[in-house]
Design a protein around this motif. Structure first.
Motif, PDB file in Angstrom:
ATOM      1  N   THR A 385       0.859  -1.179   0.000  1.00  0.00           N
ATOM      2  CA  THR A 385       0.000   0.000   0.000  1.00  0.00           C
ATOM      3  C   THR A 385       0.897   1.232   0.000  1.00  0.00           C
ATOM      4  O   THR A 385       2.119   1.136   0.178  1.00  0.00           O
ATOM      5  CB  THR A 385      -0.881   0.021   1.251  1.00  0.00           C
ATOM      6  OG1 THR A 385      -0.025   0.119   2.409  1.00  0.00           O
ATOM      7  CG2 THR A 385      -1.735  -1.232   1.347  1.00  0.00           C
ATOM      8  N   ARG A 386       0.305   2.389  -0.176  1.00  0.00           N
ATOM      9  CA  ARG A 386       1.101   3.621  -0.143  1.00  0.00           C
ATOM     10  C   ARG A 386       1.775   3.792   1.224  1.00  0.00           C
ATOM     11  O   ARG A 386       2.934   4.182   1.304  1.00  0.00           O
ATOM     12  CB  ARG A 386       0.210   4.821  -0.446  1.00  0.00           C
ATOM     13  CG  ARG A 386       0.952   6.151  -0.478  1.00  0.00           C
ATOM     14  CD  ARG A 386       0.058   7.281  -0.932  1.00  0.00           C
ATOM     15  NE  ARG A 386      -0.406   7.063  -2.304  1.00  0.00           N
ATOM     16  CZ  ARG A 386      -1.201   7.920  -2.947  1.00  0.00           C
ATOM     17  NH1 ARG A 386      -1.635   9.021  -2.349  1.00  0.00           N
ATOM     18  NH2 ARG A 386      -1.560   7.671  -4.198  1.00  0.00           N
ATOM     19  N   ALA A 387       1.043   3.479   2.282  1.00  0.00           N
ATOM     20  CA  ALA A 387       1.608   3.613   3.625  1.00  0.00           C
ATOM     21  C   ALA A 387       2.762   2.634   3.830  1.00  0.00           C
ATOM     22  O   ALA A 387       3.796   2.981   4.414  1.00  0.00           O
ATOM     23  CB  ALA A 387       0.523   3.372   4.674  1.00  0.00           C
ATOM     24  N   ALA A 388       2.603   1.403   3.333  1.00  0.00           N
ATOM     25  CA  ALA A 388       3.659   0.403   3.475  1.00  0.00           C
ATOM     26  C   ALA A 388       4.899   0.794   2.682  1.00  0.00           C
ATOM     27  O   ALA A 388       6.037   0.605   3.145  1.00  0.00           O
ATOM     28  CB  ALA A 388       3.145  -0.955   3.021  1.00  0.00           C
ATOM     29  N   ALA A 389       4.703   1.335   1.486  1.00  0.00           N
ATOM     30  CA  ALA A 389       5.836   1.784   0.674  1.00  0.00           C
ATOM     31  C   ALA A 389       6.601   2.904   1.374  1.00  0.00           C
ATOM     32  O   ALA A 389       7.841   2.982   1.287  1.00  0.00           O
ATOM     33  CB  ALA A 389       5.342   2.250  -0.689  1.00  0.00           C
ATOM     34  N   THR A 390       5.894   3.761   2.083  1.00  0.00           N
ATOM     35  CA  THR A 390       6.542   4.847   2.830  1.00  0.00           C
ATOM     36  C   THR A 390       7.420   4.277   3.939  1.00  0.00           C
ATOM     37  O   THR A 390       8.536   4.751   4.168  1.00  0.00           O
ATOM     38  CB  THR A 390       5.472   5.781   3.425  1.00  0.00           C
ATOM     39  OG1 THR A 390       4.729   6.371   2.361  1.00  0.00           O
ATOM     40  CG2 THR A 390       6.121   6.883   4.256  1.00  0.00           C
ATOM     41  N   VAL A 391       6.924   3.251   4.626  1.00  0.00           N
ATOM     42  CA  VAL A 391       7.711   2.617   5.680  1.00  0.00           C
ATOM     43  C   VAL A 391       9.001   2.023   5.114  1.00  0.00           C
ATOM     44  O   VAL A 391      10.091   2.204   5.668  1.00  0.00           O
ATOM     45  CB  VAL A 391       6.888   1.506   6.378  1.00  0.00           C
ATOM     46  CG1 VAL A 391       7.780   0.674   7.303  1.00  0.00           C
ATOM     47  CG2 VAL A 391       5.749   2.125   7.172  1.00  0.00           C
ATOM     48  N   THR A 392       8.882   1.319   4.002  1.00  0.00           N
ATOM     49  CA  THR A 392      10.054   0.701   3.378  1.00  0.00           C
ATOM     50  C   THR A 392      11.079   1.753   2.973  1.00  0.00           C
ATOM     51  O   THR A 392      12.288   1.569   3.168  1.00  0.00           O
ATOM     52  CB  THR A 392       9.625  -0.128   2.156  1.00  0.00           C
ATOM     53  OG1 THR A 392       8.690  -1.119   2.560  1.00  0.00           O
ATOM     54  CG2 THR A 392      10.824  -0.804   1.522  1.00  0.00           C
ATOM     55  N   THR A 436      13.042   4.583  17.057  1.00  0.00           N
ATOM     56  CA  THR A 436      12.838   5.985  16.677  1.00  0.00           C
ATOM     57  C   THR A 436      11.624   6.187  15.775  1.00  0.00           C
ATOM     58  O   THR A 436      11.209   7.324  15.545  1.00  0.00           O
ATOM     59  CB  THR A 436      14.088   6.544  15.974  1.00  0.00           C
ATOM     60  OG1 THR A 436      14.411   5.715  14.852  1.00  0.00           O
ATOM     61  CG2 THR A 436      15.267   6.610  16.927  1.00  0.00           C
ATOM     62  N   HIS A 437      11.058   5.080  15.249  1.00  0.00           N
ATOM     63  CA  HIS A 437       9.919   5.195  14.329  1.00  0.00           C
ATOM     64  C   HIS A 437       8.712   4.384  14.782  1.00  0.00           C
ATOM     65  O   HIS A 437       7.766   4.204  14.015  1.00  0.00           O
ATOM     66  CB  HIS A 437      10.328   4.718  12.918  1.00  0.00           C
ATOM     67  CG  HIS A 437      11.303   5.597  12.235  1.00  0.00           C
ATOM     68  ND1 HIS A 437      12.641   5.645  12.571  1.00  0.00           N
ATOM     69  CD2 HIS A 437      11.136   6.486  11.211  1.00  0.00           C
ATOM     70  CE1 HIS A 437      13.263   6.504  11.785  1.00  0.00           C
ATOM     71  NE2 HIS A 437      12.375   7.032  10.964  1.00  0.00           N
ATOM     72  N   ARG A 438       8.707   3.926  16.032  1.00  0.00           N
ATOM     73  CA  ARG A 438       7.651   3.011  16.477  1.00  0.00           C
ATOM     74  C   ARG A 438       6.260   3.615  16.342  1.00  0.00           C
ATOM     75  O   ARG A 438       5.334   2.952  15.862  1.00  0.00           O
ATOM     76  CB  ARG A 438       7.898   2.598  17.925  1.00  0.00           C
ATOM     77  CG  ARG A 438       6.852   1.607  18.425  1.00  0.00           C
ATOM     78  CD  ARG A 438       7.189   1.069  19.793  1.00  0.00           C
ATOM     79  NE  ARG A 438       6.169   0.123  20.235  1.00  0.00           N
ATOM     80  CZ  ARG A 438       6.208  -0.542  21.389  1.00  0.00           C
ATOM     81  NH1 ARG A 438       7.242  -0.370  22.202  1.00  0.00           N
ATOM     82  NH2 ARG A 438       5.251  -1.369  21.715  1.00  0.00           N
ATOM     83  N   ASP A 439       6.082   4.858  16.752  1.00  0.00           N
ATOM     84  CA  ASP A 439       4.762   5.483  16.665  1.00  0.00           C
ATOM     85  C   ASP A 439       4.273   5.529  15.230  1.00  0.00           C
ATOM     86  O   ASP A 439       3.103   5.229  14.938  1.00  0.00           O
ATOM     87  CB  ASP A 439       4.797   6.893  17.273  1.00  0.00           C
ATOM     88  CG  ASP A 439       4.993   6.873  18.779  1.00  0.00           C
ATOM     89  OD1 ASP A 439       4.791   5.803  19.395  1.00  0.00           O
ATOM     90  OD2 ASP A 439       5.372   7.921  19.340  1.00  0.00           O
ATOM     91  N   GLY A 440       5.169   5.889  14.312  1.00  0.00           N
ATOM     92  CA  GLY A 440       4.797   5.948  12.914  1.00  0.00           C
ATOM     93  C   GLY A 440       4.458   4.593  12.348  1.00  0.00           C
ATOM     94  O   GLY A 440       3.528   4.454  11.536  1.00  0.00           O
ATOM     95  N   LEU A 441       5.176   3.550  12.796  1.00  0.00           N
ATOM     96  CA  LEU A 441       4.908   2.195  12.322  1.00  0.00           C
ATOM     97  C   LEU A 441       3.547   1.704  12.798  1.00  0.00           C
ATOM     98  O   LEU A 441       2.795   1.084  12.046  1.00  0.00           O
ATOM     99  CB  LEU A 441       6.000   1.248  12.816  1.00  0.00           C
ATOM    100  CG  LEU A 441       7.400   1.434  12.199  1.00  0.00           C
ATOM    101  CD1 LEU A 441       8.423   0.617  12.955  1.00  0.00           C
ATOM    102  CD2 LEU A 441       7.381   1.051  10.727  1.00  0.00           C
ATOM    103  N   CYS A 442       3.223   1.988  14.048  1.00  0.00           N
ATOM    104  CA  CYS A 442       1.923   1.568  14.565  1.00  0.00           C
ATOM    105  C   CYS A 442       0.791   2.329  13.895  1.00  0.00           C
ATOM    106  O   CYS A 442      -0.281   1.782  13.646  1.00  0.00           O
ATOM    107  CB  CYS A 442       1.883   1.787  16.088  1.00  0.00           C
ATOM    108  SG  CYS A 442       3.011   0.683  16.998  1.00  0.00           S
ATOM    109  N   GLU A 443       1.034   3.603  13.558  1.00  0.00           N
ATOM    110  CA  GLU A 443       0.042   4.376  12.850  1.00  0.00           C
ATOM    111  C   GLU A 443      -0.167   3.818  11.449  1.00  0.00           C
ATOM    112  O   GLU A 443      -1.297   3.756  10.943  1.00  0.00           O
ATOM    113  CB  GLU A 443       0.480   5.842  12.758  1.00  0.00           C
ATOM    114  CG  GLU A 443      -0.508   6.756  12.064  1.00  0.00           C
ATOM    115  CD  GLU A 443      -1.825   6.877  12.809  1.00  0.00           C
ATOM    116  OE1 GLU A 443      -2.865   7.054  12.142  1.00  0.00           O
ATOM    117  OE2 GLU A 443      -1.818   6.789  14.059  1.00  0.00           O
ATOM    118  N   THR A 444       0.928   3.375  10.819  1.00  0.00           N
ATOM    119  CA  THR A 444       0.831   2.751   9.503  1.00  0.00           C
ATOM    120  C   THR A 444      -0.035   1.510   9.546  1.00  0.00           C
ATOM    121  O   THR A 444      -0.865   1.272   8.668  1.00  0.00           O
ATOM    122  CB  THR A 444       2.238   2.397   8.973  1.00  0.00           C
ATOM    123  OG1 THR A 444       3.007   3.579   8.855  1.00  0.00           O
ATOM    124  CG2 THR A 444       2.150   1.696   7.640  1.00  0.00           C
TER     125      THR A 444
END
Length: 448
Positions: A385-392, A436-444
């Motif tokens: 998804t777009r969100a998953a691609a951003t994480v990668t 350092t990115h946990r909050d963003g990952l959970c939001e994803t």
């Protein structure tokens, strides 16, 4: 304008020059940029050094080719000696016999070999050999799997939810604009690990199928382990219907001393090889059963399948490959397996302890990190998804900023010079990313 003026990196200057001579500033579509490529000055062992003086642990290894890392001494010495004797000839050399003997003696189901220059050529000629042997024209291949730049092999390589069709009968999709419609009509698309579907589709089209093109663990398809029942079903159906099996081990030959097919119980009729068998120089090879490989036989006139190539079996690639493969002994593979397990286990523990929606796939000296909460079983489950691609993208960028080249959406590979210290460094960087990115990952995860 002194003192505080921003310093322009040499990589930025090089990329500006490149844009005046290359269509998009690069010489191949696989070059990664963020926002400019890293221009490399040299490599040594498991590390790369760019023209701006930065050092990186290399998990790309030129797309898994450099299993011994950079500037491997036995390869350097072999190529140096050969260069002093000549770089290429129209005549054969003994080194091509030696490399072929090594491959035939090591990889099961390979009785005869022909050398070419790339993995794409190896797959191309394997498909042509299957057509010549069977007299049939169609092939079956896996959705999402990469097999090089041959029209038929590219079909459904980049299928999307918008065009991949029904899961029971995947649609053949074009990879590039201008793909002839006739090509799409000659490819049957299978889903990886779909036991019933693969058997049914192969049986349905058997009278026209020359071969099933199968990567035992498709890298672009997710680096997902094959189900034993899938391998068995494809193999049994192919044998029953007289369809050849082509194992594309251009990338995955590095999975064990005898390759990936042997690891997963696949018994192919033809094997496409490349990458590690060239020691870092351009190479490809087709190997297989003696009766199938006889389509290349020109000893009594024009063969069923003529195959040449100005640089096929060139002595530089032959001596480099021979040096590299001779040093890929059982101890080397045990070392790679140990490091791979260590890294995958470390990444998995970090993910589990933090409860983030990521997972790790791979085997032996390969691994891939997915922005998914569960381990996928086939290509459609890995489509981002777009969100998953951003994480990668954030993950890859973070690794680069911390001195590790991690391929984007591809297999990360380990090389023999790497140590347990390197493995710990990889896991430590990943842990730092998670923290350092946990909050963003959970939001994803909530947006998926």
């Amino acid at each position: 304008m002194t003192g505080n003026a921003p310093v322009r990196l040499r990589s930025e200057e090089s990329f500006a020059r490149a844009q005046s001579v290359f269509p998009d500033g690069t010489s191949r579509v696989t070059i990664e940029r963020d926002s400019v490529p890293l221009y490399i000055e040299r490599g040594m062992g498991s590390y790369l050094f760019d023209i701006d003086g930065r050092r990186f642990l290399d998990l790309n290894c030129n797309f898994t080719t450099l299993i011994h890392g950079h500037a491997f001494s036995p390869v350097v010495e072999a190529v140096t000696r050969q260069l002093q004797r000549g770089s290429c000839f129209a005549n054969p050399t003994e080194s091509e016999i030696e490399l072929a003997e090594l491959i035939c003696g090591r990889i099961p189901q390979i009785d005869r070999v022909r050398f070419v220059n790339t993995g794409t050529e190896a797959v191309l000629f394997a498909i042509k050999a299957a057509r010549a042997f069977t007299g049939r024209t169609k092939i079956a291949k896996l959705e999402g799997a990469y097999h090089g730049a041959y029209d038929w092999a590219e079909v459904s390589m980049a299928a999307t939810p918008d065009n991949w069709g029904d899961s029971a009968a995947p649609k053949a999709t074009a990879f590039y604009r201008g793909t002839p419609p006739s090509v799409l009509e000659e490819v049957v698309v299978l889903r990886f690990n779909d036991v019933e579907g693969a058997s049914r589709l192969v049986t349905l089209h058997a009278g026209e199928l020359a071969a099933i093109l199968l990567d035992p663990m498709p890298s672009r398809g997710g680096l997902i382990a094959p189900k034993p029942e899938f391998i068995m079903a494809v193999q049994e159906t192919a044998r029953k219907e007289g369809v050849l099996i082509i194992a594309d081990e251009v990338l995955n030959l590095r999975q064990s001393f005898r390759g990936a097919s042997a690891r997963y119980g696949l018994v192919p009729d033809l094997v496409a090889m490349g990458k590690i068998i060239g020691g870092g120089l351009p190479i490809g090879a087709i190997g297989g059963r003696e009766d199938v490989m006889k389509v290349f036989d020109a000893s009594v006139g024009r063969p069923l399948l003529p195959q040449g190539g100005t640089f096929s079996a060139n002595p530089l690639s032959m001596v480099a490959g021979l040096a590299a493969m001779r040093h890929l002994d059982h101890a080397a593979f045990a070392h790679l397996e140990m490091l791979g397990n260590n890294i995958r286990d470390g990444l998995g523990r970090a993910i589990s302890s933090r409860g983030v929606p990521l997972c790790v796939t791979g085997a032996a000296s390969l691994f891939r990190i997915h922005p998914l909460a569960r381990i996928p079983t086939e290509y459609r489950e890995t489509y981002p998804t777009r969100a998953a691609a951003t994480v990668t993208k954030r993950l890859t960028r973070f690794f680069t900023q911390n001195g590790v080249i991690l391929p984007l959406n591809a297999a990360a590979s380990i090389s023999t010079p790497m140590t347990l210290g390197d493995a710990k460094f990889i896991v430590d960087v990943f842990v730092h990313f998670l923290d350092t990115h946990r909050d963003g990952l959970c939001e994803t995860e909530r947006s998926l």
